[in-house]
Scaffold this motif. Sequence first.
Motif, mmCIF file in Angstrom:
data_model
loop_
_atom_site.group_PDB
_atom_site.id
_atom_site.type_symbol
_atom_site.label_atom_id
_atom_site.label_comp_id
_atom_site.label_asym_id
_atom_site.label_seq_id
_atom_site.Cartn_x
_atom_site.Cartn_y
_atom_site.Cartn_z
ATOM 1 N N TYR A 126 0.824 -1.210 0.000
ATOM 2 C CA TYR A 126 0.000 0.000 0.000
ATOM 3 C C TYR A 126 0.863 1.267 0.000
ATOM 4 C CZ TYR A 126 -3.937 -3.077 1.195
ATOM 5 O OH TYR A 126 -4.891 -4.068 1.194
ATOM 6 N N ILE A 127 2.169 1.083 0.025
ATOM 7 C CA ILE A 127 3.096 2.212 -0.132
ATOM 8 C C ILE A 127 3.779 2.053 -1.479
ATOM 9 C CG2 ILE A 127 5.125 3.426 0.744
ATOM 10 C CD1 ILE A 127 4.471 2.456 3.510
ATOM 11 N N ARG A 128 3.492 2.954 -2.398
ATOM 12 C CA ARG A 128 4.102 2.886 -3.731
ATOM 13 C C ARG A 128 5.134 3.996 -3.850
ATOM 14 N NH1 ARG A 128 3.666 0.626 -8.961
ATOM 15 N NH2 ARG A 128 5.592 1.318 -9.937
ATOM 16 N N ILE A 129 6.383 3.612 -4.005
ATOM 17 C CA ILE A 129 7.471 4.575 -4.182
ATOM 18 C C ILE A 129 7.959 4.459 -5.616
ATOM 19 C CG2 ILE A 129 9.777 5.276 -3.425
ATOM 20 C CD1 ILE A 129 9.159 4.028 -0.714
ATOM 21 N N TRP A 130 7.847 5.552 -6.345
ATOM 22 C CA TRP A 130 8.300 5.538 -7.732
ATOM 23 C C TRP A 130 9.804 5.289 -7.797
ATOM 24 C CZ3 TRP A 130 4.181 4.684 -10.151
ATOM 25 C CH2 TRP A 130 3.008 5.394 -9.907
ATOM 26 N N LYS A 131 10.245 4.577 -8.792
ATOM 27 C CA LYS A 131 11.670 4.286 -8.954
ATOM 28 C C LYS A 131 12.460 5.580 -9.095
ATOM 29 C CE LYS A 131 14.936 1.864 -11.956
ATOM 30 N NZ LYS A 131 15.100 1.069 -13.204
ATOM 31 N N ASP A 132 11.954 6.507 -9.888
ATOM 32 C CA ASP A 132 12.616 7.804 -10.069
ATOM 33 C C ASP A 132 11.714 8.926 -9.544
ATOM 34 O OD1 ASP A 132 15.036 6.930 -11.500
ATOM 35 O OD2 ASP A 132 13.637 6.316 -13.046
ATOM 36 N N ALA A 133 10.624 9.173 -10.234
ATOM 37 C CA ALA A 133 9.637 10.182 -9.829
ATOM 38 C C ALA A 133 8.362 9.899 -10.607
ATOM 39 C CB ALA A 133 10.155 11.594 -10.134
ATOM 40 N N PHE A 134 7.268 10.516 -10.203
ATOM 41 C CA PHE A 134 5.977 10.266 -10.841
ATOM 42 C C PHE A 134 6.058 10.430 -12.355
ATOM 43 C CE2 PHE A 134 2.081 12.227 -12.580
ATOM 44 C CZ PHE A 134 1.212 11.158 -12.431
ATOM 45 N N GLU A 135 6.639 11.542 -12.819
ATOM 46 C CA GLU A 135 6.692 11.819 -14.256
ATOM 47 C C GLU A 135 7.550 10.787 -14.989
ATOM 48 O OE1 GLU A 135 5.738 15.498 -12.032
ATOM 49 O OE2 GLU A 135 7.385 14.045 -11.896
ATOM 50 N N PHE A 136 8.726 10.479 -14.443
ATOM 51 C CA PHE A 136 9.653 9.598 -15.143
ATOM 52 C C PHE A 136 9.214 8.133 -15.115
ATOM 53 C CE2 PHE A 136 12.539 13.203 -14.248
ATOM 54 C CZ PHE A 136 12.984 13.433 -15.547
ATOM 55 N N ASP A 137 8.472 7.725 -14.105
ATOM 56 C CA ASP A 137 8.014 6.342 -14.032
ATOM 57 C C ASP A 137 6.816 6.082 -14.938
ATOM 58 O OD1 ASP A 137 9.835 6.321 -11.789
ATOM 59 O OD2 ASP A 137 8.771 4.563 -11.063
ATOM 60 N N ASN A 138 6.058 7.119 -15.234
ATOM 61 C CA ASN A 138 4.809 6.938 -15.974
ATOM 62 C C ASN A 138 4.844 7.472 -17.396
ATOM 63 O OD1 ASN A 138 2.701 5.805 -13.972
ATOM 64 N ND2 ASN A 138 3.766 7.395 -12.800
ATOM 65 N N PHE A 139 5.875 8.231 -17.735
ATOM 66 C CA PHE A 139 5.965 8.815 -19.074
ATOM 67 C C PHE A 139 7.392 8.683 -19.596
ATOM 68 C CE2 PHE A 139 2.749 11.034 -16.606
ATOM 69 C CZ PHE A 139 1.631 10.896 -17.413
ATOM 70 N N SER A 140 7.518 8.525 -20.893
ATOM 71 C CA SER A 140 8.847 8.423 -21.504
ATOM 72 C C SER A 140 9.490 9.801 -21.555
ATOM 73 C CB SER A 140 8.727 7.854 -22.916
ATOM 74 O OG SER A 140 8.063 8.779 -23.771
#
Length: 233
Positions: A99-113
């Motif tokens: 239930y704790i989601r930590i992005w590998k890099d950041a929200f933008e970089f994990d979800n968008f190229s």
Amino acid sequence: MEGQSEEVAVQRIFEKYFGAHPGVYGIEIIVLGSVDVAAGSKKEDRFRAILRLIDYLHHHQTFTFLILDNENYAERLKQESRKSKSIHSKQRYVMRTEYIRIWKDAFEFDNFSCSEIAAAMNELAQGYASFTSAEVTVCKKDPNPGSSLQKLYKKKAQYGLQKIKLNEILIEHMMSPVSRRRIENRPIIKVLERVARLAVRNPLPTMHEIWEKNQASKYLGKKRKPVRRRKGA
């Protein structure tokens, strides 16, 4: 959520992808302000505070997710959650670590190229500056990619990056039928789909016995092993 820009992005996803405001699902989005508010700082450890809040919410049968960028003490917060025991129920821990989601890099970089981010920045700059995928890739490799991206934008555009507006543009591009990447493959969509499933299947209990059964279940937090008392103790 960590910040207001992520809040706007998630709300847009719910309205455009799920077809309804988060409130329809019984979901409330809370802006923490920064990772430090949730995870603590070098001077002050706030792990106990945020985990006690989650424990309180779970005691009221409200599923709680934390979605954070990978910076400062975020990983340590997740580690602490593994051993944090509920003070409201002796049968479980405060929460499940997933239930704790930590992005590998950041929200933008994990979800968008990087090319998608560069295109969104170009649209945001409105001709005052131009950005390439290669420049954004350099930012992604930085130890603090989010800060590096903001510095790049400010250096070239001569004014600060409007993260909220940038995320609005990114979400619009993500929802576009011509987007090369299938929307259901985006990490944020997978997280929110799980949030939505838990929310709609989580009606408030009508009897105390049902509430007790829910509290003892594995859904809110992992079950604790019962303490075995020594003979004669």
